[in-house]
Design an enzyme around this catalytic site. Structure first.
Site, PDB file in Angstrom:
ATOM      1  N   CYS A 177      15.110  16.054   5.513  1.00  0.00           N
ATOM      2  CA  CYS A 177      16.507  16.451   5.229  1.00  0.00           C
ATOM      3  C   CYS A 177      16.858  16.319   3.754  1.00  0.00           C
ATOM      4  O   CYS A 177      17.878  16.854   3.314  1.00  0.00           O
ATOM      5  CB  CYS A 177      17.460  15.631   6.084  1.00  0.00           C
ATOM      6  SG  CYS A 177      17.210  15.963   7.830  1.00  0.00           S
ATOM      7  N   HIS A 220      24.549  16.009   3.001  1.00  0.00           N
ATOM      8  CA  HIS A 220      23.704  16.500   4.095  1.00  0.00           C
ATOM      9  C   HIS A 220      24.505  16.421   5.394  1.00  0.00           C
ATOM     10  O   HIS A 220      25.202  15.437   5.640  1.00  0.00           O
ATOM     11  CB  HIS A 220      22.437  15.647   4.178  1.00  0.00           C
ATOM     12  CG  HIS A 220      21.603  15.919   5.392  1.00  0.00           C
ATOM     13  ND1 HIS A 220      21.198  17.191   5.734  1.00  0.00           N
ATOM     14  CD2 HIS A 220      21.110  15.083   6.352  1.00  0.00           C
ATOM     15  CE1 HIS A 220      20.493  17.120   6.853  1.00  0.00           C
ATOM     16  NE2 HIS A 220      20.426  15.861   7.245  1.00  0.00           N
ATOM     17  N   ASN A 279      22.667  20.116  12.474  1.00  0.00           N
ATOM     18  CA  ASN A 279      21.827  19.643  11.373  1.00  0.00           C
ATOM     19  C   ASN A 279      20.672  20.631  11.183  1.00  0.00           C
ATOM     20  O   ASN A 279      19.786  20.723  12.036  1.00  0.00           O
ATOM     21  CB  ASN A 279      21.304  18.243  11.723  1.00  0.00           C
ATOM     22  CG  ASN A 279      20.434  17.645  10.642  1.00  0.00           C
ATOM     23  OD1 ASN A 279      20.009  18.335   9.717  1.00  0.00           O
ATOM     24  ND2 ASN A 279      20.148  16.358  10.766  1.00  0.00           N
TER      25      ASN A 279
HETATM   26  O1  UT7 Z   1      19.154  14.320   9.279  1.00  0.00           O
HETATM   27  C1  UT7 Z   1      18.213  13.322   9.198  1.00  0.00           C
HETATM   28  C2  UT7 Z   1      18.803  11.980   9.342  1.00  0.00           C
HETATM   29  N1  UT7 Z   1      19.346  11.822  10.669  1.00  0.00           N
HETATM   30  C3  UT7 Z   1      20.510  11.236  10.833  1.00  0.00           C
HETATM   31  O2  UT7 Z   1      21.168  10.898   9.869  1.00  0.00           O
HETATM   32  C4  UT7 Z   1      20.957  10.951  12.245  1.00  0.00           C
HETATM   33  C5  UT7 Z   1      21.479   9.551  12.366  1.00  0.00           C
HETATM   34  N2  UT7 Z   1      21.838   9.137  13.717  1.00  0.00           N
HETATM   35  C6  UT7 Z   1      22.880   9.695  14.394  1.00  0.00           C
HETATM   36  O3  UT7 Z   1      23.503  10.615  13.921  1.00  0.00           O
HETATM   37  C7  UT7 Z   1      23.271   9.057  15.697  1.00  0.00           C
HETATM   38  O4  UT7 Z   1      22.569   7.870  15.870  1.00  0.00           O
HETATM   39  C8  UT7 Z   1      23.027   9.974  16.946  1.00  0.00           C
HETATM   40  C9  UT7 Z   1      23.999  11.145  16.941  1.00  0.00           C
HETATM   41  C10 UT7 Z   1      21.613  10.473  16.945  1.00  0.00           C
HETATM   42  C11 UT7 Z   1      23.286   9.169  18.223  1.00  0.00           C
HETATM   43  O5  UT7 Z   1      24.612   8.632  18.208  1.00  0.00           O
HETATM   44  P1  UT7 Z   1      24.852   7.084  18.491  1.00  0.00           P
HETATM   45  O6  UT7 Z   1      26.307   6.869  18.444  1.00  0.00           O
HETATM   46  O7  UT7 Z   1      24.002   6.307  17.521  1.00  0.00           O
HETATM   47  O8  UT7 Z   1      24.365   6.934  19.958  1.00  0.00           O
HETATM   48  P2  UT7 Z   1      23.233   5.946  20.524  1.00  0.00           P
HETATM   49  O9  UT7 Z   1      21.882   6.440  20.187  1.00  0.00           O
HETATM   50  O10 UT7 Z   1      23.580   4.551  20.166  1.00  0.00           O
HETATM   51  O11 UT7 Z   1      23.462   6.145  22.087  1.00  0.00           O
HETATM   52  C12 UT7 Z   1      24.685   5.716  22.727  1.00  0.00           C
HETATM   53  C13 UT7 Z   1      24.627   6.131  24.195  1.00  0.00           C
HETATM   54  C14 UT7 Z   1      23.305   5.776  24.867  1.00  0.00           C
HETATM   55  O12 UT7 Z   1      23.594   5.400  26.216  1.00  0.00           O
HETATM   56  P3  UT7 Z   1      23.674   3.857  26.613  1.00  0.00           P
HETATM   57  O13 UT7 Z   1      22.333   3.276  26.258  1.00  0.00           O
HETATM   58  O14 UT7 Z   1      24.782   3.269  25.783  1.00  0.00           O
HETATM   59  O15 UT7 Z   1      23.968   3.918  28.067  1.00  0.00           O
HETATM   60  C15 UT7 Z   1      22.551   7.080  24.889  1.00  0.00           C
HETATM   61  O16 UT7 Z   1      21.612   7.157  25.935  1.00  0.00           O
HETATM   62  O17 UT7 Z   1      24.735   7.560  24.298  1.00  0.00           O
HETATM   63  C16 UT7 Z   1      23.660   8.061  25.092  1.00  0.00           C
HETATM   64  N3  UT7 Z   1      23.343   9.412  24.608  1.00  0.00           N
HETATM   65  C17 UT7 Z   1      23.967  10.499  25.069  1.00  0.00           C
HETATM   66  N4  UT7 Z   1      24.926  10.693  25.986  1.00  0.00           N
HETATM   67  C18 UT7 Z   1      25.351  11.943  26.203  1.00  0.00           C
HETATM   68  C19 UT7 Z   1      22.432   9.761  23.679  1.00  0.00           C
HETATM   69  N5  UT7 Z   1      22.455  11.095  23.509  1.00  0.00           N
HETATM   70  C20 UT7 Z   1      23.389  11.583  24.372  1.00  0.00           C
HETATM   71  C21 UT7 Z   1      23.873  12.872  24.639  1.00  0.00           C
HETATM   72  N6  UT7 Z   1      24.853  13.007  25.558  1.00  0.00           N
HETATM   73  N7  UT7 Z   1      23.408  13.972  23.999  1.00  0.00           N
END
Ligand code: UT7
Length: 329
Positions: free
Chosen positions: A116, A256, A286
């Site tokens: 990225c 980004h 993204n």
């Molecule tokens: O571009 C390159 C660099 N990349 C980035 O900068 C990305 C950085 N990371 C992020 O943007 C975020 O971490 C994500 C968008 C990828 C994820 O968001 P988050 O708020 O960090 O969610 P999480 O991974 O902590 O997951 C929270 C919950 C989990 O469920 P439990 O364990 O709390 O029951 C996940 O399983 O959300 C669940 N989850 C979803 N639920 C519905 C994960 N993906 C989804 C989804 N729909 N698509």
């Protein structure tokens, strides 16, 4: 000090026609519009669906538009740098394929892989060729067909990424416009959180690789999120400090587009008013190396000659950085 700066003298982008909305994704994986919108800010992405088409096809469209907009003949271009993690093939390089498709017969080129942060790294690299006085027309591209490496059964990644290409023309400027300064960083400690394990020399494509879904992108989102906010904020601060700039001196921040919450956190930490921070993640998701040129293209009409811009990115590697740029037209 160099006699020349490398100014961006034109910008163009291409997004494929087909879209993948949050409603479409609700039918594919266990997710919903509310989760995607509140956690990422994304509403839809564009996906390159035509059979046989690849990253170079999107980039070639962006470059054709760039040449048209800047009144540049294909033969005048000397160098093409393509930032991508989804090259058409491992070789030949995508930059070379793009030059062939556009008819830039006098250009040599190469690909640059910094995920990225790819466009930021490529912009700084391209600027050096202009600043040295050896090159007069350099095209820098950020292009990724993320749909080619996304697992559409993995809800944690498939809601995030989209396909696009963006391109800028760099030319010498003696009035102080263009790339002024860059802070670029990398730390291999981040490799385990964001990667694609299969398809390279470590894990060549095999039944084992396919059975373990190693041909797809992998991301552990939370540590990447934290490192992204910290990395982008620190790099922006460093480039501002060493150029003696405060938030009032910056007309636009161009971050980004990985997550709306990351964009807002960086803006708030740095005391930038959110309305001077470019955002288009809602429409495209993204698009990896394409996010920065795509943002510049979407905001082109609002930019004025002499505006101070800070571009910042964070991505796999980890790689990150910030570039100070004075807009040239
Ligand atoms: O571009 C390159 C660099 N990349 C980035 O900068 C990305 C950085 N990371 C992020 O943007 C975020 O971490 C994500 C968008 C990828 C994820 O968001 P988050 O708020 O960090 O969610 P999480 O991974 O902590 O997951 C929270 C919950 C989990 O469920 P439990 O364990 O709390 O029951 C996940 O399983 O959300 C669940 N989850 C979803 N639920 C519905 C994960 N993906 C989804 C989804 N729909 N698509």
């Amino acid at each position: 000090m160099s006699r020349f700066n490398a100014a961006i003298t034109g910008i163009a982008a291409y997004v494929p026609e087909a879209t993948l909305t949050n409603a479409d994704l609700e039918k594919m994986v266990d997710t919903n519009d509310e989760w995607i919108t509140s956690r990422t800010g994304i509403k839809k992405r564009h996906i390159l669906k035509e059979k046989g088409k690849a990253t170079s096809d999107m980039a070639a469209e962006a470059v054709k538009e760039l040449l048209r907009k800047t009144n540049t003949h294909a033969d005048e271009v000397e160098l093409v740098i393509c930032a991508t993690v989804t090259p058409d093939m491992s070789f030949p390089d995508t930059a070379n394929t793009i030059s062939y498709k556009v008819g830039m017969k006098n250009a040599y080129g190469f690909d640059l892989s910094a995920a990225c942060s790819g466009f930021l790294f490529a912009l700084t690299t391209g600027a050096k060729f202009i600043e040295s006085g050896t090159h007069k027309k350099v095209i820098v591209i950020g292009a990724d067909m993320m749909s080619s490496i996304v697992d559409y059964t993995d809800r944690t990644t498939c809601v995030i990424f989209g396909d696009a290409a963006g391109a800028v023309l760099l030319e010498p400027d003696t009035d102080g416009h263009g790339v002024i300064d860059s802070v670029l960083k990398a730390d291999g400690v981040g490799g385990k959180y964001l990667n694609r394990k299969g398809g390279g020399s470590k894990n060549p494509i095999s039944q084992y690789v396919i059975d373990n879904k190693m041909q797809y992108l992998y991301q552990d989102g939370r540590p990447v999120f934290k490192a992204a906010v910290n990395g982008m904020t620190t790099a922006v601060k460093e480039v501002m400090d060493r150029n003696d700039l405060s938030p009032e001196d910056i007309n636009w921040v161009v971050p980004h587009q990985a997550n709306m919450r990351i964009i807002n956190a960086v803006a708030d930490f740095m005391d930038f008013p959110r309305e001077r921070v470019m955002k288009n993640i809602e429409k495209y998701g993204n698009t990896t190396a394409a996010t920065l040129p795509l943002c510049l293209r979407d905001y082109e009409d609002q930019l004025k000659k002499g505006d101070n811009l800070i571009l910042t990115a964070f991505g796999g590697g980890f790689t990150w950085g910030a570039t100070l740029l004075k807009w040239g037209y």
